[in-house]
Scaffold this motif. Structure first.
Motif, PDB file in Angstrom:
ATOM      1  N   VAL A   1       5.023  -4.206  -7.911  1.00 29.57           N
ATOM      2  CA  VAL A   1       4.144  -3.225  -7.274  1.00 29.57           C
ATOM      3  C   VAL A   1       2.796  -3.220  -7.981  1.00 29.57           C
ATOM      4  O   VAL A   1       2.738  -3.088  -9.211  1.00 29.57           O
ATOM      5  CB  VAL A   1       4.745  -1.806  -7.330  1.00 29.57           C
TER       6      VAL A   1
ATOM      7  N   TYR B   1      10.612   2.635   9.113  1.00 27.82           N
ATOM      8  CA  TYR B   1      10.446   2.450   7.674  1.00 27.82           C
ATOM      9  C   TYR B   1      11.796   2.030   7.077  1.00 27.82           C
ATOM     10  O   TYR B   1      12.848   2.534   7.479  1.00 27.82           O
ATOM     11  CB  TYR B   1      10.006   3.751   7.002  1.00 27.82           C
TER      12      TYR B   1
ATOM     13  N   THR C   1      -3.952  -3.215  -2.895  1.00 23.82           N
ATOM     14  CA  THR C   1      -3.192  -3.957  -3.896  1.00 23.82           C
ATOM     15  C   THR C   1      -4.059  -5.080  -4.451  1.00 23.82           C
ATOM     16  O   THR C   1      -5.206  -5.292  -4.028  1.00 23.82           O
ATOM     17  CB  THR C   1      -1.915  -4.563  -3.285  1.00 23.82           C
TER      18      THR C   1
ATOM     19  N   ARG D   1      10.470  -4.581  -4.533  1.00 23.61           N
ATOM     20  CA  ARG D   1      10.240  -3.239  -5.061  1.00 23.61           C
ATOM     21  C   ARG D   1       9.878  -3.242  -6.547  1.00 23.61           C
ATOM     22  O   ARG D   1       9.268  -2.283  -7.034  1.00 23.61           O
ATOM     23  CB  ARG D   1      11.503  -2.375  -4.833  1.00 23.61           C
TER      24      ARG D   1
ATOM     25  N   PRO E   1       3.779   5.503   1.254  1.00 28.54           N
ATOM     26  CA  PRO E   1       3.474   4.266   0.527  1.00 28.54           C
ATOM     27  C   PRO E   1       4.280   3.098   1.075  1.00 28.54           C
ATOM     28  O   PRO E   1       5.486   3.216   1.308  1.00 28.54           O
ATOM     29  CB  PRO E   1       3.885   4.589  -0.916  1.00 28.54           C
ATOM     30  N   VAL E   2       3.612   1.973   1.299  1.00 24.82           N
ATOM     31  CA  VAL E   2       4.277   0.816   1.887  1.00 24.82           C
ATOM     32  C   VAL E   2       4.139  -0.399   0.982  1.00 24.82           C
ATOM     33  O   VAL E   2       3.256  -0.470   0.135  1.00 24.82           O
ATOM     34  CB  VAL E   2       3.730   0.510   3.297  1.00 24.82           C
ATOM     35  N   LEU E   3       5.025  -1.366   1.220  1.00 27.99           N
ATOM     36  CA  LEU E   3       5.119  -2.512   0.324  1.00 27.99           C
ATOM     37  C   LEU E   3       5.799  -3.671   1.050  1.00 27.99           C
ATOM     38  O   LEU E   3       6.490  -3.471   2.049  1.00 27.99           O
ATOM     39  CB  LEU E   3       5.943  -2.122  -0.913  1.00 27.99           C
TER      40      LEU E   3
ATOM     41  N   ASP F   1       4.121   1.696 -10.194  1.00 30.28           N
ATOM     42  CA  ASP F   1       4.457   3.119 -10.095  1.00 30.28           C
ATOM     43  C   ASP F   1       5.604   3.545 -10.991  1.00 30.28           C
ATOM     44  O   ASP F   1       5.511   4.565 -11.697  1.00 30.28           O
ATOM     45  CB  ASP F   1       4.740   3.506  -8.647  1.00 30.28           C
TER      46      ASP F   1
ATOM     47  N   TYR G   1       8.651   3.055  -2.183  1.00 33.53           N
ATOM     48  CA  TYR G   1       7.783   2.373  -1.235  1.00 33.53           C
ATOM     49  C   TYR G   1       8.664   1.806  -0.121  1.00 33.53           C
ATOM     50  O   TYR G   1       9.847   1.558  -0.323  1.00 33.53           O
ATOM     51  CB  TYR G   1       7.038   1.224  -1.921  1.00 33.53           C
ATOM     52  N   TYR G   2       8.037   1.518   1.034  1.00 32.50           N
ATOM     53  CA  TYR G   2       8.837   1.164   2.198  1.00 32.50           C
ATOM     54  C   TYR G   2       8.232   0.006   2.983  1.00 32.50           C
ATOM     55  O   TYR G   2       7.012  -0.189   2.988  1.00 32.50           O
ATOM     56  CB  TYR G   2       8.957   2.373   3.144  1.00 32.50           C
TER      57      TYR G   2
END
Length: 556
Positions: A419, A356, A493, A416, A531-533, A423, A458-459
């Motif tokens: 999103v 991550y 998303t 980031r 949470p991922v992004l 968030d 987010y990661y």
């Protein structure tokens, strides 16, 4: 996300000034809490452009009045429809407009846009900065804006001098008429902007460009190099308060006990408030008259967390799980014949693990909120101001048209600040709402510390790659069996519709390209409580390293 949205949005799109999403994608967006109203306000709202300027054939994104302001001294301020966070659009977009306007570059200025419909991407119909699409998608748009404004200035000069507009020309911020008469743009601006906006304009031949393609000083260079540039974190409103939030040690955990007695006696602390977080979690916001007392107050909190109902992701167990998944059947992205794999004269096996990764922009996340029962304004560096507009309205109990998101200069983002869940904007609105309910009617700036950003954001997902490759003595690949295991970055998303047959194609981006290899690619997308992004691009952040490393090994 320099590459992300180019692949998420641009693929299979025709090269034209405006495009619409497929009906299926639009309906999916429409079902996300009314998101479509913010993502596609052009479908629901019309822009009033002022007396004499309305043109039913032109969209808000085509109206010069929303983009070009000319001061009496001739300064031209261009509004940019993107977030500037280091990539240079604050200079690039004004250059494009100035070229067709025939402006004096030394008098060009720029300013940030907002969640107004005029500042949507003209091709995708939504507010977005990403995918390296800013110049590509707005090149023709900004040229036409400049050409329309120039035509209006010429018409205003022709009316003042009572001459044929065809007898006039423009040069470096001035209209030049017969006999050498000259009027600066600043002298004509008020009359020009009251004229009808021409729908069709003739653009320059590129061979006549004098600004585009030439070395040009960045508009923001002096302010940034001298420390005078303001970013979202620098927003100051009268009476403004600052908040920081204590988050749980596990995503989605709730509070079981709060002892805030020590926090409340810290000088400058105005309130300590419980606030909802993403994924059903809870946090505690400390609101103060500055960042330092807010942080000191947060450090003084004594909190107990209930983590019993949430998954606790463990890195070692996760790696074992991924390795087990890599050995199981799964959806196939490519499905070449593997008959020659076992009998290939040379074979190579490899496994890659990517951790991550946080985005860690230099400027931590922040958002300032000022609202009443009738309206709200937000100030933040965001890649999705339209999406954030709708999210803020939902939290604050307002209609989207009652909320304005003022885009601020951002100190990095790398995806980031774009999103789908909004968030950090939603959190700022929850804090502002709780602060108002506590009797403090003031703007509130919610700041993330560097630690907050690393631990609570987010990661880029953890990925595991496993490859078995068969090749001959000349290095010719005969069969390549490959597996990728990792969370999907688009599931849940606004781009979730790209997941087909259980495969997120962004995770496979770059696999086999540009090499015509006989590859079988199996994909697994486990769901975990992290949470991922997108992160500085999409799949290429891991696939490019894997592909090039393995090809190097074969060549060796």
């Amino acid at each position: 996300m320099p590459q992300a949205l180019r692949h998420l949005l641009d693929r299979d799109q025709p090269d034209k000034a405006a495009a619409t999403l497929p009906r299926r994608s639009f309906l999916k967006l429409a079902g996300i809490g009314g998101l479509a109203l913010g993502v596609f306000p052009l479908l629901a709202t019309a822009q009033t452009t002022g007396a004499g300027q309305a043109n039913s054939a032109l969209r808000p994104t085509q109206q010069p009045s929303a983009f070009v302001q000319i001061a009496p001294n001739g300064e031209v301020t261009v509004t940019i429809n993107r977030l500037e966070f280091g990539q240079g659009v604050q200079t690039g977009l004004p250059m494009i407009l100035a070229e067709e306007l025939d402006a004096d570059w030394s008098l060009m200025r720029s300013r940030n846009g907002s969640s107004d419909a005029a500042y949507q991407d003209p091709r995708f119909g939504m507010h977005i900065t990403g995918g390296s699409n800013s110049i590509k998608n707005s090149f023709t748009q900004y040229r036409e804006l400049g050409a329309r404004a120039r035509a209006m200035l010429l018409s205003a000069a022709a009316a003042r001098w009572n001459v044929d507009v065809a007898s006039l020309r423009t040069q470096a911020g001035s209209v030049i008429g017969p006999g050498g008469r000259k009027l600066g743009y600043g002298e004509l601006a008020e009359a020009a902007m009251a004229l009808p906006v021409p729908e069709n304009v003739t653009l320059k031949d590129p061979k006549d460009f004098r600004i585009i393609g030439r070395p040009t000083t960045r508009i923001d260079a002096r302010a940034k190099s001298s420390g005078r540039q303001d970013f979202g974190i620098d927003v100051r409103r009268p009476g403004q308060l600052t908040a920081v939030v204590a988050r749980p040690p596990v995503f989605g955990a709730k509070l079981s006990a709060v002892d805030d007695s020590a926090a409340r006696v810290v000088k400058g602390v105005k309130a300590v408030l419980r606030v909802p977080l993403e994924r059903g979690g809870e946090g505690v916001a400390v609101v103060a008259d500055g960042y330092w007392p807010a942080k000191q107050g947060r450090d003084a909190l004594k909190l107990q967390w209930d983590t019993a109902a949430v998954e606790k992701v463990d890195s070692e167990r996760q790696l074992v799980q991924y390795q087990e998944l890599a050995g199981q059947p799964g959806p196939r992205h490519f499905d070449a014949d593997m008959a020659l794999l076992a009998t290939s004269p040379r074979q190579l096996e490899a496994e890659f693990v990517f951790p991550y990764l946080a985005h860690a922009p230099m400027e931590p996340l922040n958002c300032t909120v000022q609202f009443s029962e009738e309206s709200a304004e937000l100030w933040t560096g965001t890649q999705f101001p339209g999406v954030d507009n709708v999210a803020a309205a939902r939290v604050l109990g307002l209609k989207p048209e009652q909320v304005q998101v003022n885009v601020q200069m951002a100190g990095g983002g790398f995806g980031r600040r774009g999103v789908s869940s909004s968030d950090f904007v939603v959190l700022a609105c929850e804090v502002a709402k709780a602060t108002r309910a506590a009797g403090l009617n003031a703007p509130v700036r919610t700041l993330w510390s560097r630690e907050d950003d690393i631990k609570g954001g987010y990661y880029r997902p953890m990925h595991l790659h496993r490859a078995r490759i068969g090749f001959d003595e000349r290095g010719q690949v005969l069969a390549w069996d490959h597996v990728i295991v990792g969370q999907s970055i688009v599931t849940g998303t606004v781009f979730g519709g790209r997941v087909k047959n259980g495969i997120d194609p962004t995770a496979a981006e770059g696999m086999r390209d540009p090499y015509p290899l006989p590859m079988r690619l199996t994909m697994h997308h486990p769901k975990l409580n992290v949470p991922v992004l997108w992160w500085r691009s999409v799949g290429s952040t891991h696939t490019a390293f894997v592909m090039e490393s393995l090809l190097d090994e074969i060549a060796r």
